[in-house]
Write an enzyme that holds these catalytic residues in place. Structure first.
Site, PDB file in Angstrom:
ATOM      1  CG  ASP A 123      -2.233   4.887   3.490  1.00  0.00           C
ATOM      2  OD1 ASP A 123      -2.164   5.241   2.352  1.00  0.00           O
ATOM      3  OD2 ASP A 123      -3.216   5.197   4.283  1.00  0.00           O
TER       4      ASP A 123
ATOM      5  CG  ASN B 203      -9.288   8.502   4.976  1.00  0.00           C
ATOM      6  OD1 ASN B 203      -9.663   7.381   5.551  1.00  0.00           O
ATOM      7  ND2 ASN B 203      -9.967   8.861   3.832  1.00  0.00           N
TER       8      ASN B 203
ATOM      9  CG  HIS C 186      -6.080   2.229   5.616  1.00  0.00           C
ATOM     10  ND1 HIS C 186      -7.464   2.163   5.423  1.00  0.00           N
ATOM     11  CD2 HIS C 186      -5.737   2.968   4.185  1.00  0.00           C
ATOM     12  CE1 HIS C 186      -7.995   2.611   4.324  1.00  0.00           C
ATOM     13  NE2 HIS C 186      -7.020   3.252   3.875  1.00  0.00           N
TER      14      HIS C 186
ATOM     15  CG  HIS D   7      -1.069   6.513  -1.835  1.00  0.00           C
ATOM     16  ND1 HIS D   7      -2.096   6.455  -2.764  1.00  0.00           N
ATOM     17  CD2 HIS D   7      -1.338   6.197  -0.415  1.00  0.00           C
ATOM     18  CE1 HIS D   7      -3.050   6.127  -2.025  1.00  0.00           C
ATOM     19  NE2 HIS D   7      -2.613   5.598  -0.605  1.00  0.00           N
TER      20      HIS D   7
ATOM     21  CG  HIS E 297      -1.977   0.844   1.171  1.00  0.00           C
ATOM     22  ND1 HIS E 297      -3.276   0.713   1.946  1.00  0.00           N
ATOM     23  CD2 HIS E 297      -2.003   2.308   0.575  1.00  0.00           C
ATOM     24  CE1 HIS E 297      -3.877   1.879   1.792  1.00  0.00           C
ATOM     25  NE2 HIS E 297      -3.051   2.756   0.904  1.00  0.00           N
TER      26      HIS E 297
END
EC number: 3.5.2.3
Length: 428
Positions: free
Chosen positions: A303, A276, A230, A58, A56
Site C-alpha cells: 500500500d 487508512n 490491507h 500507488h 498494491h
C-alpha cells in the site's frame, strides 16, 4: 545480454548454491558452477529470492507527479527488491478507461525498472455509482485483471455484485477497500482506548469487518473472486478464515506497517502514522502475523502511498493518510515474521512473490528459482542491520514511519529478466 553467475547464495534461505543467468533466463542452478566470461556476483551468506511482486502500489501518475511518478515509483520498487508492481487506479484522471490504464502500462515499459501492471477502477471516477469499462480495460494492451476503487469502498452491494459477476467472465478479481463510509465519518484513528484519551474520532473495526463479511458472501453467491485489501483487524482475520473454510474464493493482504506498528504511536500526533486503514492494537498486530503465517492472509502488499512534504508536515486532522513502503517492506517482514520464527524465507517468497503474482496473473513473476525460469531475482543481505534514512530513498516522497528506526536486511541486487536494476544497493 551477458551471463551472470551468482555464487554461493542461499536460495530461499536453504543451502548455498550457484545460479547462472544467461540472457533473460536462469540457465542453471547447482554447486560449483562456472561460466567463461560471466560476471560473478559473490553472494555467500546472502539469501536469493524470486523477484518480489506488490499487488498494491500507488504510483500517483497521472495527476500527482509531485508525490510520485511511474519512474520514481519503479526505482523505489527495484530498490526494495520488486520486479513487478500493480498500480492502483486512484490517479487524476482515474484509471477507469482503457486509455488511462494503457498510459500507465506504457510508462512502466519505457522506464524498465520493474514491470507495471495497472489496476482498473471498479466504478467511474471512483464514485461508486456506475461500473467502469471493466471489459475494455481487460481487453486493452494493459490486459487488466485486477479492479479496485482503493481509497474508497465499493459500499453499494448491488454495484459490488455486478462487478463480481462481470470479472468472473474473464477470470478477474475485485480488490475491495473494506471501509463502511457511514461508520467512519470524521474518523482519524483506530477506535479504542487511545482514541478516547486523545479525543480523536474513532475508526471502528466493524467498519472493515462488516464489508468483508458482506463481500465474501456476495463472492460465494456469484461464484467469483474477491480480494481484501490491507486487512487490519483480528475480527477481519476470523471472517476470512471462516470464508476460506466454506470454500469461498477469497484472498487477503496485509501491509508491513500493520504487522509492526500500533495505535500507541498516534500519541505523538505525528501525521506520519496517519494511514487508512488506521494502525490498530497490539492484539490485532499479533493476529495478523499469525494469520499471515498460517495462510489465512495470503500475501504482503505495501500500500505504498507517497505524499509530498506539505501534505504530511501539518496538523494531524489536515494530514493526508498513507505511508511509503516499497523500500522497507522486506526488512519489516524479516523483523516481524522471519526473526520471530513465524516464517522461513521460502514462506516469505510465497507471500511476497509467488502468491501475489498468482492473484494478479503477473506472467513470468513469482516463478521458482530454477533452470528455464525468467531471471527475476532479488538478493538480500539478511545479516545487515541499519537505521532507515528516507533521504536515501528512490521514491519522490519521504513519508515513512520508520525514519531513524533500525531494521534488519538490505536488498543488494535486483534483476529483471536478467538485467540488473540494482547493484550493491545502487540503482543502475
Amino acid at each position: 545480454m551477458s551471463k551472470i553467475l551468482i555464487r554461493g547464495a542461499k536460495v530461499l534461505g536453504g543451502e548455498p548454491q550457484d545460479v547462472l543467468i544467461d540472457g533473460a533466463v536462469i540457465a542453471e542452478v547447482g554447486t560449483g558452477l562456472s561460466a567463461e566470461g560471466a560476471e560473478v556476483v559473490e553472494a555467500a551468506g546472502k539469501v536469493l529470492l524470486p523477484g518480489l511482486v506488490d499487488l498494491h502500489t500507488h504510483l500517483r501518475e497521472p495527476g500527482r507527479e509531485d508525490s510520485e511518478t511511474v519512474l520514481t515509483g519503479t526505482r523505489a520498487a527495484a530498490s526494495g527488491g520488486y520486479t513487478a508492481v500493480f498500480a492502483m487506479a486512484n490517479t487524476f484522471p482515474v484509471a477507469d478507461t482503457a486509455g488511462v490504464v494503457e498510459q500507465v502500462y506504457r510508462l512502466g515499459q519505457e522506464h524498465g525498472y520493474c514491470d507495471v501492471q495497472p489496476i482498473g477502477a471498479v466504478t467511474v471516477g471512483l464514485e461508486g455509482k456506475k461500473l467502469a469499462e471493466l471489459g475494455a480495460m481487460h481487453e486493452s494492451a494493459a490486459g487488466v485483471t485486477v479492479f479496485s476503487d482503493d481509497g474508497k469502498c465499493v459500499d453499494d452491494a448491488v454495484i459490488m455484485r455486478r462487478a463480481l459477476e462481470y470479472v468472473k467472465a474473464f477470470g478477474g478479481v475485485v480488490a475491495q477497500h473494506a471501509q463502511e463510509p457511514r461508520l467512519t465519518e470524521g474518523a482519524q484513528m483506530n477506535e479504542g482506548i487511545v482514541s478516547a484519551e486523545l479525543g480523536l474520532g474513532g475508526w471502528p473495526a466493524v467498519a472493515e469487518e462488516s464489508i468483508i463479511a458482506r463481500d465474501v458472501l456476495l463472492a460465494e453467491h456469484v461464484g467469483s473472486r474477491v480480494h481484501i485489501c490491507h486487512l487490519s483487524t483480528a475480527g477481519s482475520v476470523e471472517i476470512v478464515r471462516w470464508a476460506k473454510s466454506r470454500g469461498i474464493d477469497v484472498t487477503a493482504e496485509v501491509t508491513p506497517h500493520h504487522l509492526l506498528l500500533t495505535d500507541e504511536l498516534v500519541r505523538s500526533y505525528n501525521p506520519v502514522y496517519k494511514v487508512n486503514p488506521p494502525l490498530r492494537t497490539e492484539r490485532d498486530v499479533l493476529a495478523l502475523r499469525e494469520a499471515l503465517a498460517d495462510g489465512t492472509i495470503d500475501i504482503v502488499a505495501t500500500d505504498h502511498a507517497p505524499h509530498p512534504h506539505e501534505d504530511k508536515d501539518c496538523e494531524w486532522a489536515a494530514a493526508a493518510m498513507g505511508m511509503v513502503g516499497l523500500e522497507t517492506a522486506l526488512s519489516v517482514v524479516q523483523e516481524t515474521m522471519v526473526e520471530t520464527g513465524l516464517l522461513d524465507w521460502a514462506g516469505v517468497a510465497e507471500r511476497m512473490s509467488a502468491k501475489p503474482a498468482e492473484i494478479g496473473q503477473a506472467q513470468g513473476h513469482g516463478r521458482p528459482v530454477s533452470a528455464g525460469e525468467p531471471a527475476n531475482l532479488t538478493l538480500v543481505d539478511t545479516a545487515y542491520r541499519g537505521s532507515v534514512d528516507p533521504a536515501g530513498f528512490a521514491s519522490r516522497s519521504r513519508n515513512t514511519p520508520y525514519e531513524g528506526r533500525e531494521l534488519p536486511g538490505r536488498v543488494t541486487h535486483t534483476w529483471l529478466r536478467g538485467k540488473a536494476t540494482l547493484v550493491d544497493g545502487k540503482l543502475t
